[in-house]
Scaffold this motif. Structure first.
Motif, PDB file in Angstrom:
ATOM      1  N   GLN A 168       1.057  -1.092  -0.036  1.00 18.81           N
ATOM      2  CA  GLN A 168      -0.025  -0.079   0.128  1.00 18.81           C
ATOM      3  C   GLN A 168       0.844   1.284  -0.019  1.00 18.81           C
ATOM      4  N   GLU A 169       2.079   1.208   0.731  1.00 17.61           N
ATOM      5  CA  GLU A 169       2.798   2.248   0.886  1.00 17.61           C
ATOM      6  C   GLU A 169       3.363   2.676  -0.510  1.00 17.61           C
ATOM      7  N   ILE A 170       3.909   1.612  -1.321  1.00 13.82           N
ATOM      8  CA  ILE A 170       4.392   1.706  -2.696  1.00 13.82           C
ATOM      9  C   ILE A 170       3.046   2.211  -3.714  1.00 13.82           C
ATOM     10  N   MET A 171       1.939   1.653  -3.446  1.00 11.44           N
ATOM     11  CA  MET A 171       1.069   2.186  -4.315  1.00 11.44           C
ATOM     12  C   MET A 171       0.631   3.437  -4.245  1.00 11.44           C
ATOM     13  N   ASP A 172       0.760   4.129  -2.999  1.00  7.58           N
ATOM     14  CA  ASP A 172       0.529   5.446  -2.481  1.00  7.58           C
ATOM     15  C   ASP A 172       1.338   6.323  -3.132  1.00  7.58           C
ATOM     16  N   HIS A 173       2.844   5.989  -3.112  1.00  2.00           N
ATOM     17  CA  HIS A 173       3.648   6.884  -3.197  1.00  2.00           C
ATOM     18  C   HIS A 173       4.629   6.623  -4.565  1.00  2.00           C
ATOM     19  N   ALA A 174       4.417   5.579  -5.321  1.00  4.22           N
ATOM     20  CA  ALA A 174       5.315   5.251  -6.209  1.00  4.22           C
ATOM     21  C   ALA A 174       4.623   5.374  -7.608  1.00  4.22           C
ATOM     22  N   VAL A 175       5.413   5.856  -8.616  1.00  3.70           N
ATOM     23  CA  VAL A 175       4.794   5.995 -10.106  1.00  3.70           C
ATOM     24  C   VAL A 175       5.347   4.957 -10.854  1.00  3.70           C
ATOM     25  N   GLY A 176       6.392   4.230 -10.531  1.00  2.34           N
ATOM     26  CA  GLY A 176       6.958   3.099 -11.210  1.00  2.34           C
ATOM     27  C   GLY A 176       8.221   2.634 -10.570  1.00  2.34           C
ATOM     28  N   ASP A 177       8.882   1.507 -11.400  1.00  3.24           N
ATOM     29  CA  ASP A 177      10.045   0.722 -10.629  1.00  3.24           C
ATOM     30  C   ASP A 177      10.832   0.578 -11.885  1.00  3.24           C
ATOM     31  N   VAL A 178      12.309   0.702 -11.625  1.00  2.00           N
ATOM     32  CA  VAL A 178      13.277   0.356 -12.518  1.00  2.00           C
ATOM     33  C   VAL A 178      14.435  -0.494 -11.861  1.00  2.00           C
ATOM     34  N   CYS A 179      14.537  -1.652 -12.161  1.00  2.00           N
ATOM     35  CA  CYS A 179      15.344  -2.815 -11.415  1.00  2.00           C
ATOM     36  C   CYS A 179      14.986  -2.901  -9.907  1.00  2.00           C
ATOM     37  N   SER A 180      13.751  -2.902  -9.560  1.00  2.00           N
ATOM     38  CA  SER A 180      12.967  -3.005  -8.389  1.00  2.00           C
ATOM     39  C   SER A 180      13.305  -1.975  -7.595  1.00  2.00           C
ATOM     40  N   ARG A 181      13.565  -0.924  -7.918  1.00  2.00           N
ATOM     41  CA  ARG A 181      13.672   0.440  -7.206  1.00  2.00           C
ATOM     42  C   ARG A 181      12.464   1.230  -7.368  1.00  2.00           C
ATOM     43  N   PHE A 182      11.791   1.442  -6.606  1.00  2.00           N
ATOM     44  CA  PHE A 182      10.464   2.161  -6.680  1.00  2.00           C
ATOM     45  C   PHE A 182      10.666   3.631  -6.245  1.00  2.00           C
ATOM     46  N   PHE A 183      10.224   4.441  -7.444  1.00  2.00           N
ATOM     47  CA  PHE A 183      10.501   5.931  -7.395  1.00  2.00           C
ATOM     48  C   PHE A 183       9.238   6.965  -7.699  1.00  2.00           C
ATOM     49  N   THR A 184       9.323   7.870  -6.888  1.00  2.00           N
ATOM     50  CA  THR A 184       7.830   8.787  -6.777  1.00  2.00           C
ATOM     51  C   THR A 184       8.023   9.532  -8.189  1.00  2.00           C
ATOM     52  N   ARG A 185       7.007  10.377  -8.306  1.00  2.00           N
ATOM     53  CA  ARG A 185       6.895  11.392  -9.450  1.00  2.00           C
ATOM     54  C   ARG A 185       7.913  12.273  -9.389  1.00  2.00           C
ATOM     55  N   THR A 186       8.831  12.584  -8.544  1.00  2.00           N
ATOM     56  CA  THR A 186       9.947  13.300  -8.662  1.00  2.00           C
ATOM     57  C   THR A 186      11.266  12.726  -8.735  1.00  2.00           C
ATOM     58  N   GLY A 187      11.035  11.151  -8.618  1.00  2.00           N
ATOM     59  CA  GLY A 187      12.482  10.404  -8.775  1.00  2.00           C
ATOM     60  C   GLY A 187      13.110  10.190  -7.626  1.00  2.00           C
ATOM     61  N   THR A 188      12.334  10.611  -6.636  1.00  2.00           N
ATOM     62  CA  THR A 188      13.064  10.009  -5.280  1.00  2.00           C
ATOM     63  C   THR A 188      12.668   8.475  -4.844  1.00  2.00           C
ATOM     64  N   ILE A 189      13.199   7.919  -3.931  1.00  2.00           N
ATOM     65  CA  ILE A 189      12.969   6.494  -3.623  1.00  2.00           C
ATOM     66  C   ILE A 189      11.687   6.683  -2.905  1.00  2.00           C
ATOM     67  N   ALA A 190      10.726   5.613  -3.432  1.00  2.00           N
ATOM     68  CA  ALA A 190       9.127   5.775  -2.654  1.00  2.00           C
ATOM     69  C   ALA A 190       9.227   5.202  -1.465  1.00  2.00           C
ATOM     70  N   ALA A 191       9.969   3.880  -1.159  1.00  2.00           N
ATOM     71  CA  ALA A 191       9.739   3.186   0.066  1.00  2.00           C
ATOM     72  C   ALA A 191      11.408   3.033   0.610  1.00  2.00           C
ATOM     73  N   PRO A 192      11.820   3.845   1.322  1.00  2.00           N
ATOM     74  CA  PRO A 192      13.193   3.564   1.841  1.00  2.00           C
ATOM     75  C   PRO A 192      13.394   2.338   2.376  1.00  2.00           C
ATOM     76  N   ASP A 193      12.523   1.846   3.345  1.00  2.00           N
ATOM     77  CA  ASP A 193      12.940   0.627   3.930  1.00  2.00           C
ATOM     78  C   ASP A 193      12.886  -0.649   3.122  1.00  2.00           C
ATOM     79  N   VAL A 194      11.937  -0.607   2.160  1.00  2.00           N
ATOM     80  CA  VAL A 194      11.989  -1.692   0.912  1.00  2.00           C
ATOM     81  C   VAL A 194      13.361  -1.725   0.206  1.00  2.00           C
ATOM     82  N   ASP A 195      13.602  -0.297   0.066  1.00  2.00           N
ATOM     83  CA  ASP A 195      14.756  -0.221  -0.823  1.00  2.00           C
ATOM     84  C   ASP A 195      16.221  -0.556  -0.277  1.00  2.00           C
ATOM     85  N   ALA A 196      15.939  -0.617   1.204  1.00  2.00           N
ATOM     86  CA  ALA A 196      17.366  -0.920   2.042  1.00  2.00           C
ATOM     87  C   ALA A 196      17.232  -2.744   2.001  1.00  2.00           C
ATOM     88  N   ARG A 197      16.369  -3.096   1.600  1.00  2.00           N
ATOM     89  CA  ARG A 197      16.267  -4.449   1.711  1.00  2.00           C
ATOM     90  C   ARG A 197      16.222  -5.279   0.178  1.00  2.00           C
TER      91      ARG A 197
END
Length: 310
Positions: free
Chosen positions: A228-257
């Protein structure tokens, strides 16, 4: 092993495709019926004795190509046009394969992502007489659900086409905890593959849309809250790195894993081929291009226009 049917199909293919005879003429020359010749030609295609490449000049000369390369500072772009009754995924795969065949040469390291688009690219690659090519998996791909990433299948097809050796990451792309991920990636073998991924000569990848049915959200890695966090904040992913509309990491805790190349490291590779299309991916593709993740783009005409219009 080449059997009698293979030999006949090759003879028929040489007469039909190479010499330009009709199927009736081939049948007369080989002493066969025309339906038998038709089946032999089909067999030649299935066995890979014949490969058919369609060169669509619109992929390079379309005005959209000029707009895309100028707007996003791309070295090259290919815009495919899917005819009525055609399949977008097939056209993207074919155009992506053609571009890669032009870019990959002896001694290169080629980094791969995974997904249905990447698998389609792999299915359209022709076998090339290359030497010293290494194919590197850029991120883990093991699934914890019934959905498949087709990562091994894609890697094998690229390796066959480029006569390459492979460097595999037999891991999930997202671990249950950052501690577990850090522990595994300290392994000498895994660390070496990840380092090789960070230094590839060419990276080829796709962009994923954020939707309930998206592959990246249905591999058993994420909790309901994380999804749900990713659905709420991300617009896409590249190489399973989810990013927001402005190109920042959408879910930092997930990205760290997450196990695999980071967007910053990807952006540092000299040649970066993004193959993606479809209306649902418009925003993901647009942001990926704005972030400078790609040097080369393969996209369909309608999505290209949407990306430029956003």
């Amino acid at each position: 092993m080449v059997d009698d049917k293979d030999r006949q199909s090759i003879d028929a293919a040489k007469l039909y495709y190479g010499s330009g005879f009709s199927q009736a003429e081939v049948a007369a020359r080989l002493g066969l019926s025309r339906p038998t010749v038709s089946k032999l030609l089909g067999h030649a295609l299935e066995r890979g004795f014949v490969t058919i490449t369609i060169h669509d000049p619109r992929e390079r000369s379309d005005e959209l190509v000029a707009q895309l390369t100028a707007r996003f500072k791309l070295a090259d772009a290919r815009v495919v046009t899917t005819p009525a009754g055609g399949t977008l995924l097939t056209d993207l795969g074919s155009a992506g394969a053609t571009l890669l065949e032009e870019l990959v040469h002896d001694g290169m390291t080629v980094g791969l992502s995974w997904g249905t688009t990447m698998c389609s690219v792999s299915e359209h690659l022709r076998q090339l007489p290359l030497q010293g090519v290494r194919v590197v998996q850029l991120k883990g791909g093991h699934s914890h659900s019934e959905r498949s990433t087709r990562d091994m299948e894609t890697m094998r097809a690229f390796a066959r086409a480029f006569n390459a050796t492979t460097e595999l990451l037999p891991l999930p792309v997202i671990f249950d905890s950052a501690k577990a991920k850090d522990w595994v990636t300290r392994d000498r073998h895994i660390a070496g593959i990840l380092e090789l991924g960070r230094s590839v000569d060419l990276a080829v990848f796709t962009a994923g849309a954020i939707a309930p049915e998206s592959l990246a959200l249905n591999l058993g890695y994420l909790s309901a809250a994380e999804t749900q966090e990713i659905m709420d904040h991300a617009v896409g992913d590249v190489c399973s790195r989810f990013f927001t509309r402005t190109g920042t990491i959408a879910a930092p805790d997930v990205d760290a894993r997450t196990v695999g190349i980071t967007l910053a490291d990807l952006k540092g590779r000299p040649t970066r081929v993004l193959v993606a299309g479809g209306a649902e991916k418009t925003q993901a593709i647009r942001v990926a291009l704005e972030m400078g993740l790609a040097t080369h783009l393969v996209i369909d005409q309608q999505t290209a226009q949407r990306v430029l219009d956003l």
